[in-house]
Motif scaffolding. Structure first.
Motif, short mmCIF file in Angstrom:
data_model
loop_
_atom_site.label_atom_id
_atom_site.label_comp_id
_atom_site.label_asym_id
_atom_site.label_seq_id
_atom_site.Cartn_x
_atom_site.Cartn_y
_atom_site.Cartn_z
N ASP A 12 -8.96 -0.92 2.89
CA ASP A 12 -9.69 -2.11 3.28
C ASP A 12 -10.78 -2.42 2.26
N ASP A 13 -11.62 -3.41 2.55
CA ASP A 13 -12.62 -3.86 1.58
C ASP A 13 -13.67 -2.81 1.27
N ASP A 14 -13.82 -1.81 2.14
CA ASP A 14 -14.80 -0.75 1.93
C ASP A 14 -14.19 0.52 1.34
N GLY A 15 -12.91 0.46 0.98
CA GLY A 15 -12.24 1.64 0.44
C GLY A 15 -11.71 2.58 1.50
N ARG A 16 -11.79 2.19 2.78
CA ARG A 16 -11.26 3.03 3.85
C ARG A 16 -9.74 2.95 3.87
N LEU A 17 -9.10 4.03 4.33
CA LEU A 17 -7.64 4.09 4.40
C LEU A 17 -7.19 3.53 5.75
N ILE A 18 -6.33 2.53 5.72
CA ILE A 18 -5.79 1.93 6.94
C ILE A 18 -4.46 2.61 7.24
N VAL A 19 -4.37 3.19 8.44
CA VAL A 19 -3.21 3.98 8.84
C VAL A 19 -2.59 3.37 10.10
N GLN A 20 -1.26 3.24 10.07
CA GLN A 20 -0.50 2.83 11.25
C GLN A 20 -0.03 4.08 11.97
N PRO A 21 -0.60 4.42 13.14
CA PRO A 21 -0.17 5.62 13.85
C PRO A 21 1.30 5.54 14.25
N SER A 22 1.93 6.72 14.32
CA SER A 22 3.34 6.78 14.68
C SER A 22 3.58 6.46 16.15
N ALA A 23 2.61 6.75 17.00
CA ALA A 23 2.76 6.50 18.42
C ALA A 23 3.00 5.02 18.68
N GLN A 24 4.03 4.71 19.44
CA GLN A 24 4.43 3.33 19.67
C GLN A 24 3.29 2.55 20.33
N GLY A 25 3.04 1.37 19.80
CA GLY A 25 2.02 0.50 20.38
C GLY A 25 0.60 0.79 19.94
N SER A 26 0.41 1.78 19.07
CA SER A 26 -0.94 2.13 18.64
C SER A 26 -1.46 1.14 17.61
#
Length: 276
Positions: free
Chosen positions: A246-260
Motif C-alpha cells: 500500500d501507500d505506506d509500504g505495508r504488505l496487503i495480504v488476501q487471507p486463505s479463509a473464504q470471505g476474509s
C-alpha cells in the motif's frame, strides 16, 4: 582494517574490531553523529535481529553495519512535503520525516543490500518483505531499523564467509556458499557495495514523491504473489497470498479463509510458503 573501498564512499566510517551491537552503539551516539555516519564490524558479540532475537555469527564471518539517517539532514526539502513540522514546548519547532515515508526506509535498505549482493555475484538474490535478502528462500542478510528522536539507525547483517557448519540455522546462507570468492578484501568489497547502493537510495528516499517509492522496491520484491504465513504480535496466524504494497509500504495480504477481508501488515513475521 583499512577498508579503502568503503572509506572512499563513506569517510565517516568507524570500523570496530569487535562490537557488542553496531545499532546499539550508533543509537547511543546519534545526537553527536553526523548524517550518514557508519559503524561496522565483522565481529559482533551481542547482535539483535527483529523482535529482539539474537543475531550471532563466528568471529570474522559476517558483516554488521549501521548507518544513521538524521531527520534534520533533509531540512532543505521541507517545502516539498518530504518533512512534516511538529512542535515542542521545550524545543520550539523541530522537523521529522513524514511517518508514511518512514515506512519505506527498511524496504529501501533491503533494496540496497539486494543490489549489493547481486553486484558481488549473487544474481539470484531478492527481497522478502519487509527487509530480508534471500537466495532461493535461504536468508543471506537481514535489516533492523531503529527510530530515535535524532534519526533512523539502519542496521544490516550480511553473512560473508560462513561455511555450511557455521550457519546458525539450515535456512541461512552466505556469500561464500553462494559462490563469491573469499579473498582478503571480501569484507571491504561487501561493505563498499552496500554503502554504494544505500547512500544514493537514501537520497532518493528523501527527495522522491511517495508515489515513486514502490517503483524502487517492487522490482526486487520476491514476496508479491507468493503464498505466505503472517505472524503478528497478539494476533492469530494468517495464511494467505501477498497481493501488493500500500501507500505506506505495508504488505496487503488476501487471507486463505473464504470471505476474509484483505489485511494490511505493518509489522510481523512473513514466511514464504511452498505448496507441493
Amino acid at each position: 582494517m583499512l577498508l579503502p573501498l568503503s572509506r572512499a564512499i563513506a569517510p565517516d566510517l568507524d570500523w570496530r574490531e569487535r562490537c557488542a551491537s553496531t545499532n546499539t552503539e550508533l543509537v547511543a551516539r546519534a545526537g553527536s553523529s553526523r548524517d550518514l555516519a557508519v559503524i561496522a564490524t565483522d565481529t559482533q558479540t551481542a547482535g539483535r535481529g527483529r523482535l529482539d532475537r539474537v543475531w550471532s555469527a563466528p568471529s570474522g564471518t559476517a558483516l554488521a553495519v549501521s548507518v544513521l539517517v538524521r531527520h534534520d539532514a533533509g531540512l532543505a526539502s521541507a517545502g516539498d512535503g518530504v518533512f512534516a513540522t511538529h512542535h515542542s514546548d521545550a524545543m520550539g519547532e523541530r522537523t521529522a520525516p513524514d511517518p508514511r515515508r518512514l515506512g519505506w526506509l527498511p524496504l529501501i535498505a533491503g533494496v540496497a543490500m539486494t543490489r549489493a549482493v547481486q553486484t558481488l555475484g549473487v544474481g539470484r538474490a531478492g527481497l522478502k518483505w519487509p527487509n530480508d535478502v534471500l537466495v532461493h528462500d535461504r536468508k543471506l542478510s537481514g535489516i533492523l531499523t531503529e527510530l530515535t528522536s535524532i534519526g533512523v539507525v539502519i542496521g544490516a547483517g550480511l553473512n560473508l564467509s560462513m561455511t555450511q557448519p557455521d550457519l546458525p540455522v539450515p535456512t541461512a546462507t552466505s556469500l561464500v556458499i553462494e559462490g563469491v570468492e573469499a579473498d582478503d578484501a571480501l569484507t571491504d568489497r561487501a561493505l563498499a557495495a552496500y554503502l554504494g547502493e544505500l547512500l544514493p537510495l537514501v537520497a532518493q528516499w528523501r527527495a522522491a514523491d511517495l508515489e515513486l517509492l514502490p517503483s524502487i522496491v517492487v522490482p526486487h520484491l520476491q514476496t508479491l504473489g507468493r503464498a505466505v504465513r503472517v505472524e503478528r504480535p497478539g494476533l492469530p496466524v494468517t495464511l494467505g497470498t501477498a497481493m501488493r504494497l500500500d501507500d505506506d509500504g505495508r504488505l496487503i495480504v488476501q487471507p486463505s479463509a473464504q470471505g476474509s477481508a484483505l489485511i494490511a501488515v505493518a509489522a510481523g513475521d512473513v514466511t514464504h510458503l511452498r505448496y507441493e
